[in-house]
Write an enzyme that holds these catalytic residues in place. Structure first.
Site: not given
Length: 482
Positions: A90, A93, A148
């Site tokens: 993640s 991102k 997230s």
């Protein structure tokens, strides 16, 4: 008795199913133990920056790859396998949100499609948006950086890129523009894909741009997400960030600017963080570590950076390239004596040096390949082969002085007067040149005019002289004849 037999039969049946699926009892515990053992072994892996002569030794960490980069200069303070291709999870991102901040308005409305909602696993990080739900880009950024949210990341991707694949192409293009050389992105959220990878160095380069955005820093350091229900999104969404570097958390870090976590079973723990102290801005990237050591690694590297390196202002310390005075019409007590130079070193640029380094050992070279406005050249500095920053040589465009011919005496003290004992009058050189040229023009005009007038009067006097002489000559002849 029958109940016990039934329970045993069901247990055997369930265990048979689990075993046929490849599951073994306590496998998760064993796997976690193995991972921790591997992380411990990784501490013995070489740290490339520790091999630099006279460079401070960095800590041994369990991450497979890591980098500590000073954001303002791009100086790499610590590197361990920083160019190894690994899975970012993640932390992907930060690139998604950077592109969103650059390409979209915060008020843009995202409508969740079927693909955006159902292309993410049900047990992954999400805020459980439904098909047709609408949120603003601002809400999506918060959901992505705080919770997230994979579904929100997909919604952003579809709105900006036209499709999930279209946005992935944008990610790869932007990554290349930011200086990434070993990355390839397949999606906006970091869900595992064999062709979705990056490096610690590349993530740090993305981080330089990400942490230069005030809003993204704010959201990536916020602990709690709360999206109230609206007419287009009926849920009251409340999620807490899992990041433990935040204030009040177990690994709270005082100088934190922002941070983004990541995890998949294959990538393991990943973390990109930024901290700033006394003007030094550091970006730390941790790839493939085990919990909670991604936080300990990050803190150790931040402390290493802040404790072993210093900011050096070249404009104030480098006598080799210092441009102190233009020396136009300069005398000991001349009003022109403090004229500003045409070229100067940028006072906002600096380099990073180890605290133990001797500035005399710094090497420099001049490059004329510059694109900045009013930049003439760039002086690039290295220390034992490590790039430690550069300083631009700028063309002075507008010098401000304390005294103007068309104004009264300025009672404020000029900024560049360091010693009160100096008797210096500050003037505007442009004004001086203007007046000098003007006065010279007037004098030349007067000289020409006087010459014309003088020549005109001289010509008239000559004519009168000859007329008088002719009269005298005639009178003389008449007198003689008489």
């Amino acid at each position: 008795m029958k109940k016990n037999v039934l329970k045993k039969t069901l247990s055997v049946f369930c265990m048979t199913l689990l075993l046929s699926a490849g599951f073994t009892p306590f496998s998760h515990t064993v796997k976690a133990s193995d991972m921790l053992e591997q992380a411990e072994l990784r501490k013995s892996m070489p740290v490339q920056s520790n091999q630099i002569e006279n460079w401070p030794d960095g800590p041994a960490i369990g991450a497979q790859a890591a980098v500590l980069l000073e954001a303002n200069t791009g100086t790499i303070l610590y590197e361990k396998n920083m160019n190894e291709k690994l899975y970012p999870a993640s932390t992907t991102k930060i690139l998604t949100c950077l592109i969103a901040a650059e390409q979209a308005s915060l008020n843009d409305v995202i409508t969740m499609s079927n693909e955006s909602v159902f292309s993410v696993p049900i047990d992954g990080s999400k805020i459980y948006l439904d098909v047709g739900d609408q949120i603003t880009m601002d809400q999506a950024l918060q959901a992505i950086l705080i919770a997230s949210a994979n579904d929100a990341a997909n919604g952003v991707a579809e709105l900006i890129g036209g499709s999930l694949d279209g946005f992935a192409d944008m990610m790869n293009k932007r990554a290349e523009e930011l200086g990434c050389t070993n990355s390839h992105f397949m999606n906006s959220n970091g869900l595992h894909d064999e062709d979705h990878y990056t490096t610690a160095h590349d993530l740090a380069m993305i981080g330089r741009a990400f942490f230069n955005n005030e809003l993204l820093c704010k959201y990536s350091s916020t602990k709690r997400l709360h999206l109230e229900p609206t007419d287009t999104q009926p849920k009251d969404i409340i999620e807490n960030s899992k990041n433990k570097l935040f204030e009040g958390r177990e690994y709270e870090y005082e100088y934190l600017v922002g941070s983004k976590t990541g995890y998949t079973d294959i990538s393991r723990q990943t973390l990109v963080s930024c901290a700033e102290k006394n003007g030094m801005k550091l970006i730390c990237v941790i790839l493939k570590e085990e919990t909670p050591y991604q936080y300990e690694d990050t803190i150790n590297l931040f402390d290493y950076g802040f404790g072993n390196f210093q900011i050096v202002n070249i404009a104030e310390s480098d006598s080799k390239y210092a441009i102190d005075n233009a020396n136009f019409f300069s005398t000991n007590n001349d009003i022109f004596g403090s004229s500003k130079p045409i070229l100067s070193l940028n006072k906002d640029d600096h380099i990073i040096l180890p605290n133990t380094a001797d500035p005399k050992d710094v090497e420099s070279s001049i490059s004329y390949d510059v694109t900045g406005e009013n930049q003439i050249a760039s002086i690039n500095y290295t220390y034992n082969g490590v790039a430690i920053g550069n300083v631009s040589v700028d063309l002075a465009t507008d010098s401000v002085f304390s005294y103007q011919f068309d104004s009264a005496v300025n009672e404020s003290e000029p900024e560049n007067v360091k010693e009160p004992g100096e008797n210096i009058i500050f003037i505007n050189v442009k004004t001086i040149i203007f007046w000098v040229l003007g006065i010279a023009g007037v004098l030349i005009g007067i000289f020409i005019l006087r010459a014309v007038i003088s020549n005109y009067h001289f010509s008239r006097r000559r004519k009168r002289y000859f007329r008088r002489n002719r009269r005298h000559y005639r009178n003389f002849r008449n007198f003689r004849d008489y």
